[in-house]
Each structure stands twice: as C-alpha cells, then as structure tokens.
Write an enzyme that holds these catalytic residues in place. Structure first.
Site, PDB file in Angstrom:
ATOM      1  N   ASP A  26       0.822  -1.211   0.000  1.00  0.00           N
ATOM      2  CA  ASP A  26       0.000   0.000   0.000  1.00  0.00           C
ATOM      3  C   ASP A  26       0.856   1.260   0.000  1.00  0.00           C
ATOM      4  OD1 ASP A  26      -2.274   1.625   0.139  1.00  0.00           O
ATOM      5  OD2 ASP A  26      -2.329   1.539   2.320  1.00  0.00           O
TER       6      ASP A  26
ATOM      7  N   LYS B  24       1.246 -15.264  -3.587  1.00  0.00           N
ATOM      8  CA  LYS B  24       1.731 -16.447  -4.297  1.00  0.00           C
ATOM      9  C   LYS B  24       2.493 -17.400  -3.373  1.00  0.00           C
ATOM     10  CE  LYS B  24       0.362 -14.627  -8.238  1.00  0.00           C
ATOM     11  NZ  LYS B  24      -0.764 -15.184  -9.037  1.00  0.00           N
TER      12      LYS B  24
ATOM     13  N   ARG C 182      -8.259  12.278 -11.885  1.00  0.00           N
ATOM     14  CA  ARG C 182      -7.708  12.192 -10.538  1.00  0.00           C
ATOM     15  C   ARG C 182      -7.387  10.755 -10.142  1.00  0.00           C
ATOM     16  NH1 ARG C 182     -12.114  13.843  -7.156  1.00  0.00           N
ATOM     17  NH2 ARG C 182     -10.664  13.548  -5.421  1.00  0.00           N
ATOM     18  N   LYS C 183      -7.582   9.803 -11.047  1.00  0.00           N
ATOM     19  CA  LYS C 183      -7.353   8.389 -10.749  1.00  0.00           C
ATOM     20  C   LYS C 183      -5.961   7.964 -11.210  1.00  0.00           C
ATOM     21  CE  LYS C 183     -12.225   7.059 -11.216  1.00  0.00           C
ATOM     22  NZ  LYS C 183     -13.177   6.176 -11.947  1.00  0.00           N
TER      23      LYS C 183
END
Length: 242
Positions: free
Chosen positions: A163, A187, A208-209
């Site tokens: 993150d 995995k 904005r993405k």
C-alpha cells in the site's frame, strides 16, 4: 483505506527542496496543481538510512540503489516517524477543510504506523524512485513483531508495505493521494526477517485516478511472493474527508 497524508506531504516537501532536483509535478507556480506545504523543519532522524538492525541483504541492496542514484536517474526517498508541528497541523487542516478528527495535542503524539516499532522488530524499508520511468522500488525487511504463520511475515504486514509503495508511486506522480482500492494476490509466503523487493510502476492516469501495479520478489528475483494493483485518488484542496 485512508493513506497517511501528512507523511506523504512531508516527503513531497523534502523532495522538492533537494538541491539540483527538477521540480516534481504539482510544484510549478501557476500550474493549478497542488502547492507545496509550508511545513516547519523538524529535527528528526531519517529512518530510510542503514541501521544496525538491517540485514546484510538489505544493506547490499541499499548500496546497489544508492549507486544508481549517482547519475540522478534514481532518488532515495527520506522517511520519518513524523513529528507534527503546530504549523504542520494548521496546513493540513486548511487543505482538508478542517477535517482532521484529532485535537492538536493528540496529533503531536501521532506516529506513522510503519515507523512505530523498535528498530529491527517491525518494518525496515527504504524506497527509491525513478521519475522518468514512473517507478518506485521498495526494499524491505519484516521484523519479528510482524509474524503471521509461524516463521512467516503476516499477510497484512506485506499488504501494508504494498500500500505505501503503490501510494508513494502515485504521490510522486501527482501529489497527495488516498487509497481507493487494493487487489493483492499472494503467491508464496515471505520468511520472517528476510528481505524482499517491491517493484511498482504507474500504469495510467485518468483524471484524478492513478492506477499502479507491483510485484514482490525475493532478493535473487527467483521467487515471486506477491502481485498487486492499486487505485489511488488525488486529493482536492478544500474538500473535507469526513
């Protein structure tokens, strides 16, 4: 999932003031993009530098990437536990229309989650970015307090590292962002106290993405531990978060 906005903004400010660096997106006067925040300087140790708790593999990778930084193509990102000053809090409140849900005396005690453990017991990591390639690489070592299955790193701890790596990539490209979505495929488990490399890249931008992806590999690159993608939304000045 909320991002650590103040820590990201502080990192942006440090990057923008580095001598000889080109201005990052959002710092150009009159560009209409996010302004640089007027944080007060705080004397605090940069946590993204070698420590006694770092393993040999982590130190070797650090030296490898510092070598790449010599020609300016890569840059190391500083990282702090984060000590908020009154000025910092006022700046953040102004940006988010006063939507920080903590009083100033509590904010002054807040610490970045990934830097809140004692050295060697939690997250040890350092990030490097390449602006031309829109890439961020995080070399990281998970300590003894991050155990999940016996002897292995907790999946949530690895998700946290993914993150912040993906989010940092989006931040460097476009300014302060928050996580909108994470999609992670595990995995193979990561042995506790081992070192892995998170390679992330900015895939595309739509308004904005910011769409970012990554893979997590062993030091020798032979083992693929995890793959992930993320969607991050650029924050708008003056818009409340709550």
């Amino acid at each position: 999932m909320l991002r650590s906005c103040a820590a990201r903004l502080r990192t942006l400010r440090v990057l923008r003031r580095q001598p000889g660096d080109a201005r990052l997106p959002g710092s150009q006067p009159g560009s209409g993009k996010l302004r640089s925040f007027s944080f007060e300087d705080v004397t605090e140790k940069d946590q993204a530098l070698p420590k006694p708790s770092w393993s040999k593999d982590l130190r070797l990778l650090f030296d490898k990437f510092m070598k790449k930084c010599e020609d300016g193509s890569w840059k190391r990102l500083p990282s702090y536990k984060t000590s908020y000053t009154t000025s910092t809090i006022q700046d953040i409140r102004a940006f988010f229309s006063g939507s920080i849900p903590l009083k100033e005396e509590l904010m002054s005690q807040a610490r970045l989650f990934t830097r809140s453990f004692e050295d060697g017991l939690g997250f040890e990591y350092v990030m490097f970015y390449n602006d031309d390639e829109k890439r961020v690489v995080c070399i990281c070592q998970g300590g003894l307090y991050l155990q999940g299955p016996p002897g292995f790193l907790h999946g949530g701890a690895l998700a946290t590292l993914i993150d912040i790596t993906l989010g940092t990539n989006a931040m460097v490209a476009g300014g302060p962002v928050m996580t909108a979505n994470l999609d992670i495929s595990f995995k193979r488990p990561v042995p506790l106290c081992s070192v892995v490399v998170i390679n992330s890249q900015l895939d595309k931008v739509e308004g904005r993405k910011f769409f970012v992806s990554c893979n997590v590999r062993s030091v020798d690159e032979q083992t693929l531990h995890t793959e992930g993608t993320g969607l991050f939304i650029k924050l708008e000045p003056g818009k409340s978060l709550i």
